[in-house]
Design a protein around this motif. Sequence first.
Motif, PDB file in Angstrom:
ATOM      1  N   HIS A 122       0.819  -1.210   0.000  1.00  0.00           N
ATOM      2  CA  HIS A 122       0.000   0.000   0.000  1.00  0.00           C
ATOM      3  C   HIS A 122       0.857   1.266   0.000  1.00  0.00           C
ATOM      4  CE1 HIS A 122      -2.988   2.980   1.082  1.00  0.00           C
ATOM      5  NE2 HIS A 122      -2.181   3.373   2.056  1.00  0.00           N
ATOM      6  N   ASP A 123       0.398   2.246  -0.800  1.00  0.00           N
ATOM      7  CA  ASP A 123       0.951   3.602  -0.715  1.00  0.00           C
ATOM      8  C   ASP A 123      -0.193   4.569  -0.980  1.00  0.00           C
ATOM      9  OD1 ASP A 123       2.794   5.604  -0.319  1.00  0.00           O
ATOM     10  OD2 ASP A 123       4.032   5.123  -2.061  1.00  0.00           O
ATOM     11  N   ASP A 124       0.026   5.856  -0.657  1.00  0.00           N
ATOM     12  CA  ASP A 124      -1.085   6.806  -0.816  1.00  0.00           C
ATOM     13  C   ASP A 124      -1.342   7.156  -2.270  1.00  0.00           C
ATOM     14  OD1 ASP A 124       1.378   8.293  -0.923  1.00  0.00           O
ATOM     15  OD2 ASP A 124       0.235  10.128  -0.588  1.00  0.00           O
ATOM     16  N   LEU A 125      -0.264   7.181  -3.088  1.00  0.00           N
ATOM     17  CA  LEU A 125      -0.393   7.774  -4.421  1.00  0.00           C
ATOM     18  C   LEU A 125       0.442   7.045  -5.467  1.00  0.00           C
ATOM     19  CD1 LEU A 125      -1.231  10.654  -5.927  1.00  0.00           C
ATOM     20  CD2 LEU A 125       1.170  11.140  -5.541  1.00  0.00           C
ATOM     21  N   LEU A 126      -0.176   6.780  -6.617  1.00  0.00           N
ATOM     22  CA  LEU A 126       0.556   6.263  -7.781  1.00  0.00           C
ATOM     23  C   LEU A 126       0.741   7.409  -8.767  1.00  0.00           C
ATOM     24  CD1 LEU A 126       1.752   3.985  -9.581  1.00  0.00           C
ATOM     25  CD2 LEU A 126      -0.581   3.454 -10.303  1.00  0.00           C
ATOM     26  N   ALA A 127       2.004   7.828  -8.937  1.00  0.00           N
ATOM     27  CA  ALA A 127       2.309   8.890  -9.912  1.00  0.00           C
ATOM     28  C   ALA A 127       3.066   8.232 -11.066  1.00  0.00           C
ATOM     29  CB  ALA A 127       3.082  10.008  -9.234  1.00  0.00           C
ATOM     30  N   THR A 128       4.389   8.391 -11.127  1.00  0.00           N
ATOM     31  CA  THR A 128       5.144   7.720 -12.202  1.00  0.00           C
ATOM     32  C   THR A 128       5.225   6.215 -11.975  1.00  0.00           C
ATOM     33  OG1 THR A 128       7.299   7.846 -11.102  1.00  0.00           O
ATOM     34  CG2 THR A 128       6.631   9.751 -12.424  1.00  0.00           C
ATOM     35  N   GLY A 129       5.027   5.787 -10.726  1.00  0.00           N
ATOM     36  CA  GLY A 129       5.086   4.367 -10.408  1.00  0.00           C
ATOM     37  C   GLY A 129       6.469   3.901  -9.966  1.00  0.00           C
TER      38      GLY A 129
END
Length: 178
Positions: A122-129
């Motif tokens: 789990h993480d809060d945010l998927l941006a570039t990955g």
Amino acid sequence: KEEKLLILRETVRNIPDFPIPGIQFKDVTPLFKTKESLSNLTEVLLDEYKDKGITKVVGIESRGFIMGPIMALELGAGFVPIRKPGKLPAEVFEQEYEKEYGVDKIQIHKDSLSKDDVVLIHDDLLATGGTMYAAYKLVKDMGVKKIYVNFIIELDALEGRKLFPKEIGINSLIHYDI
Ligand code: PRP
Ligand code: MG
């Protein structure tokens, strides 16, 4: 569930020009602030995972340390931290990844997972990955039974999910078309 997701979406706060001009920062802290929002968020995050036999939730420092342990407790699983370099005291596996400026590293304790574990990362945010892909590689190389991945927010236009094999179920609650 759809109603709850809409409310959560409206609760995320947009901060223009943070941390640098031109960036629209998605602030997740309002999602944790009230008991109603925290409880709704927990419920929808867990929706897909109740019957998956998850034995460990792996959370990524820092913002994966907020909902990670809450999900672990609710699922009857353990919690394992992935941390930035030099923070974990015992023997670690390490993975490099690309950041906006240069490379960064993350680490996990060598004895934190075993081949019988069914893992939710789990993480809060998927941006570039980049961050999650490094975490995924760390966990995968430890030979666990099965890996799931979830986020609160995904920035669709950055196409971070393309880094991952199709069979990994990646779930994000709130999508932004940026
Ligand atoms: C942010 C965010 C994710 C990561 C996403 O963390 O919390 O972990 O970036 O970016 P990516 O998909 O492009 O890799 P950050 O490294 O800023 O640190 P923090 O969680 O400690 O605030
Ligand atoms: Mg982070």
